[in-house]
Design an enzyme around this catalytic site. Structure first.
Site: not given
Length: 240
Positions: A9, A87
């Site tokens: 990202h 994550e």
């Protein structure tokens, strides 16, 4: 040969604030939005197109993917979202400033928490407001699966299981695939693909918003990899 594109990202709001983020659902910074747009422009200019996309259920990765696909006029392709690409869960460190945490616990301990393969940070408790198991986006996670903390080994297990079960069959079938995820989930997949040792993975960093292209043989073994470099907007081979 098939190509697989991985993209971390774009820069997030907590990247700017130097905080441990983990599963906290923060958004992209203004720079992160621009990184996502640039990624789409670079991929399109380099002749890439995609049949299918995968991402996490965290908005910084989803938004990066949406913007990238929008720039490529590919918002119509199937997108699969899964918590298994989230994550790494940083446990009780989530939300804490990294420099302040290093002053409190020492640089060596924080480095172990951040970079080692099998050292978990302190865990959250289930009564902590940061524990989000009840959120609707996690309704498919069994209670025993929802992490209170993770090391990279834990992260690798869930990422590789999803890769083997869902993503790899599509890549092997010749589908052009893009995965928009996070620093540690991409590190985990890179570790698996390139068979990187526990020691060597400590030195692997994944930059924000920069497409990483893997060239794979028919058995999905890496032939090579390179980043699309936003500064020169040409293919430039770099060490992962």
């Amino acid at each position: 040969m098939v190509k697989l594109v991985l993209i971390r990202h774009g820069q997030s709001e907590w990247n700017v604030e130097n905080r441990f983020t983990g599963w906290t659902d923060v958004d992209l910074s203004s720079k992160g939005l621009e990184e996502a747009r640039e990624a789409g422009v670079m991929l399109k200019a380099s002749g890439f197109s995609f049949d299918i996309a995968y991402t996490s259920v965290l908005r910084r990765a989803m938004r990066t993917l949406w913007i990238t696909l929008e720039e490529m006029d590919l918002m119509w392709i199937p997108v699969y979202k899964t918590w298994k690409l989230n994550e790494r869960h940083y446990g009780a460190l989530q939300g804490l400033n990294k420099e302040e945490t290093a002053r409190k616990y020492g640089d060596e301990q924080v480095t172990l928490w951040r970079r080692s393969t099998n050292v978990r940070p302190p865990a959250l408790t289930k009564d902590d407001e940061r524990y989000e198991a009840a959120h609707p986006k996690y309704r498919d996670i069994k209670d025993y699966e929802f992490p209170l903390t993770e090391d990279l080994e834990d992260t690798e297990k869930r990422v590789v299981s999803y890769w083997n079960e869902e993503i790899a069959p599509n890549v092997k079938a010749g589908k052009q695939v893009i995965i928009a995820a996070h620093g540690n989930t991409i590190r985990a997949l890179v570790k698996h693909l390139d068979q990187i040792s526990d020691k060597d993975i400590e030195n692997v960093n994944i930059p924000t918003g920069t497409p990483l292209v893997y060239e794979l043989d028919n058995d999905l073994k890496p032939i090579g990899h390179y980043y699309l470099n936003r500064e020169i907007e040409t293919l430039e081979e770099k060490q992962v």
